[in-house]
Design an enzyme around this catalytic site. Structure first.
Site, PDB file in Angstrom:
ATOM      1  N   ASN A  11       0.869  -1.173   0.000  1.00 62.42           N
ATOM      2  CA  ASN A  11       0.000   0.000   0.000  1.00 62.42           C
ATOM      3  C   ASN A  11       0.907   1.223   0.000  1.00 62.42           C
ATOM      4  O   ASN A  11       1.502   1.550   1.015  1.00 62.42           O
ATOM      5  CB  ASN A  11      -0.879  -0.026   1.257  1.00 62.42           C
ATOM      6  N   LYS A  13       0.129   4.301  -0.362  1.00 56.22           N
ATOM      7  CA  LYS A  13      -0.473   5.528   0.197  1.00 56.22           C
ATOM      8  C   LYS A  13      -0.169   6.716  -0.740  1.00 56.22           C
ATOM      9  O   LYS A  13      -0.136   6.530  -1.947  1.00 56.22           O
ATOM     10  CB  LYS A  13       0.035   5.748   1.621  1.00 56.22           C
ATOM     11  N   HIS A  97      -9.476   1.434   4.672  1.00 61.58           N
ATOM     12  CA  HIS A  97      -8.181   1.571   5.361  1.00 61.58           C
ATOM     13  C   HIS A  97      -8.329   2.540   6.535  1.00 61.58           C
ATOM     14  O   HIS A  97      -9.099   3.500   6.461  1.00 61.58           O
ATOM     15  CB  HIS A  97      -7.114   2.075   4.378  1.00 61.58           C
ATOM     16  N   GLU A  99      -6.643   4.928   7.518  1.00 70.56           N
ATOM     17  CA  GLU A  99      -6.459   6.349   7.195  1.00 70.56           C
ATOM     18  C   GLU A  99      -7.713   6.926   6.529  1.00 70.56           C
ATOM     19  O   GLU A  99      -8.039   8.097   6.716  1.00 70.56           O
ATOM     20  CB  GLU A  99      -5.196   6.527   6.335  1.00 70.56           C
ATOM     21  N   GLU A 169      -5.479  -4.616  10.615  1.00 70.32           N
ATOM     22  CA  GLU A 169      -4.416  -3.638  10.809  1.00 70.32           C
ATOM     23  C   GLU A 169      -4.686  -2.855  12.095  1.00 70.32           C
ATOM     24  O   GLU A 169      -5.472  -1.891  12.076  1.00 70.32           O
ATOM     25  CB  GLU A 169      -4.375  -2.666   9.628  1.00 70.32           C
ATOM     26  N   GLY A 175       2.530   2.363  10.589  1.00 74.78           N
ATOM     27  CA  GLY A 175       3.488   3.446  10.399  1.00 74.78           C
ATOM     28  C   GLY A 175       4.219   3.858  11.672  1.00 74.78           C
ATOM     29  O   GLY A 175       4.872   4.892  11.711  1.00 74.78           O
ATOM     30  N   SER A 215       3.440  -2.109  10.267  1.00 70.24           N
ATOM     31  CA  SER A 215       4.895  -2.203  10.470  1.00 70.24           C
ATOM     32  C   SER A 215       5.475  -3.570  10.105  1.00 70.24           C
ATOM     33  O   SER A 215       6.381  -4.058  10.770  1.00 70.24           O
ATOM     34  CB  SER A 215       5.257  -1.791  11.897  1.00 70.24           C
TER      35      SER A 215
HETATM   36  P1  PGA Z   1       2.905   0.358   7.536  1.00 68.02           P
HETATM   37  O1  PGA Z   1       1.444   0.586   6.896  1.00 68.02           O
HETATM   38  O2  PGA Z   1       3.441  -0.922   6.967  1.00 68.02           O
HETATM   39  O3  PGA Z   1       3.705   1.568   7.109  1.00 68.02           O
HETATM   40  O4  PGA Z   1       2.728   0.270   9.013  1.00 68.02           O
HETATM   41  C1  PGA Z   1       0.562  -0.486   6.718  1.00 68.02           C
HETATM   42  C2  PGA Z   1      -0.757  -0.004   6.145  1.00 68.02           C
HETATM   43  O5  PGA Z   1      -1.222   1.080   6.514  1.00 68.02           O
HETATM   44  O6  PGA Z   1      -1.391  -0.699   5.309  1.00 68.02           O
END
Ligand code: PGA
Length: 252
Positions: A11, A13, A97, A99, A169, A175, A215
């Protein structure tokens, strides 16, 4: 993990220009050549979808959108429809997601309409769910996961489940560099599979793929993928560099 083929998904983003995407694929496609026991998915931003589809023609890499609206067309400024995605060659979409939920205010009823719209348009979807740190600390993790699943999948009919995957998640692991522990991941994934079984029956629950996100890195992917109910990974930060994401895809 049985017969479920793993999905290793990136992903991106709001990262990468079209030029950056080209540079990525120039090395990434070589790095993952010959991998065929797992699915490889990359979700660039909307602006890169058409080019990414063209650059990956003939490869095993599948291109996904990070979001879409549920209507086919109309007065929805700034939105992208399933038919538009399909016209670009995209038939997989990430929905809900964290976000989208937390920064852009998407709620479960909107996400449910998107999930149904994907199914109606013959698109596969990855529905993302996950609890915040406050919810986990208040002991609400299972309540949050079951309500996001029940509401997010509420408009599906039984035949639609074959094209749905779930990404667990935990919001506090996205992140942050803070990965959930193997116990936390397996507990959540087992709970998700059980909830799907209650909703759609055992056969569906056994075939549905549940990805972990938060992560994931080359150094922890192997342990995470070894967990019984983990069928893939959804990777943000560590998917941006070709070598890093190739190492994740090719975990042993
Ligand atoms: P990350 O993001 O691997 O940077 O933690 C995962 C995601 O939001 O799908």
């Amino acid at each position: 993990m049985g017969q479920r083929k793993p999905i290793m998904a990136a992903n991106w983003k709001m990262h990468k220009t079209i030029q950056d995407i080209k540079v990525f694929f120039e090395s990434f496609l070589q790095l993952v050549e010959g991998v065929d026991d797992r699915e490889i998915v990359i979700a660039p931003s909307f602006i890169g979808l058409s080019d990414a589809c063209r650059m990956t023609v003939g490869s095993k890499v599948q291109i996904a959108a990070q979001n879409m609206y549920f209507q086919e067309q109309g007065a929805y400024t700034g939105e992208i429809s399933p038919t538009m995605l399909k016209s670009a060659g995209v038939d997989l979409v990430i929905l809900g997601h964290s976000e989208r939920r937390h920064i852009f205010g998407e709620d479960d009823s909107l996400i449910a309409r998107k999930v149904r719209s994907a199914a109606d348009h013959g698109m596969a979807a990855i529905l993302c769910i996950g609890e915040t740190l406050e919810e986990r600390e208040a002991g609400l993790t299972e309540q949050v996961l079951s309500s996001q699943l029940l509401l997010g999948l509420a408009l599906l009919e039984s035949g639609h489940f074959a094209s749905i995957s779930i990404a667990y998640e935990p919001v506090w692991a996205i992140g942050t560099g803070r990965t959930a522990s193997p116990e936390q991941i397996q507990d959540a994934h087992g709970f998700v599979r059980g909830t799907v079984e209650n909703m759609a029956g055992e056969a569906v629950a056994q075939q549905i793929r549940i990805l972990y996100g938060g992560s994931v890195k080359p150094g922890n992917v192997r342990e995470i993928m070894s967990l019984e109910d983990v069928d893939g990974a959804l990777v943000g930060g560590a998917s941006l560099e070709p070598e890093s994401f190739a190492r994740i895809v090719k975990y042993e």
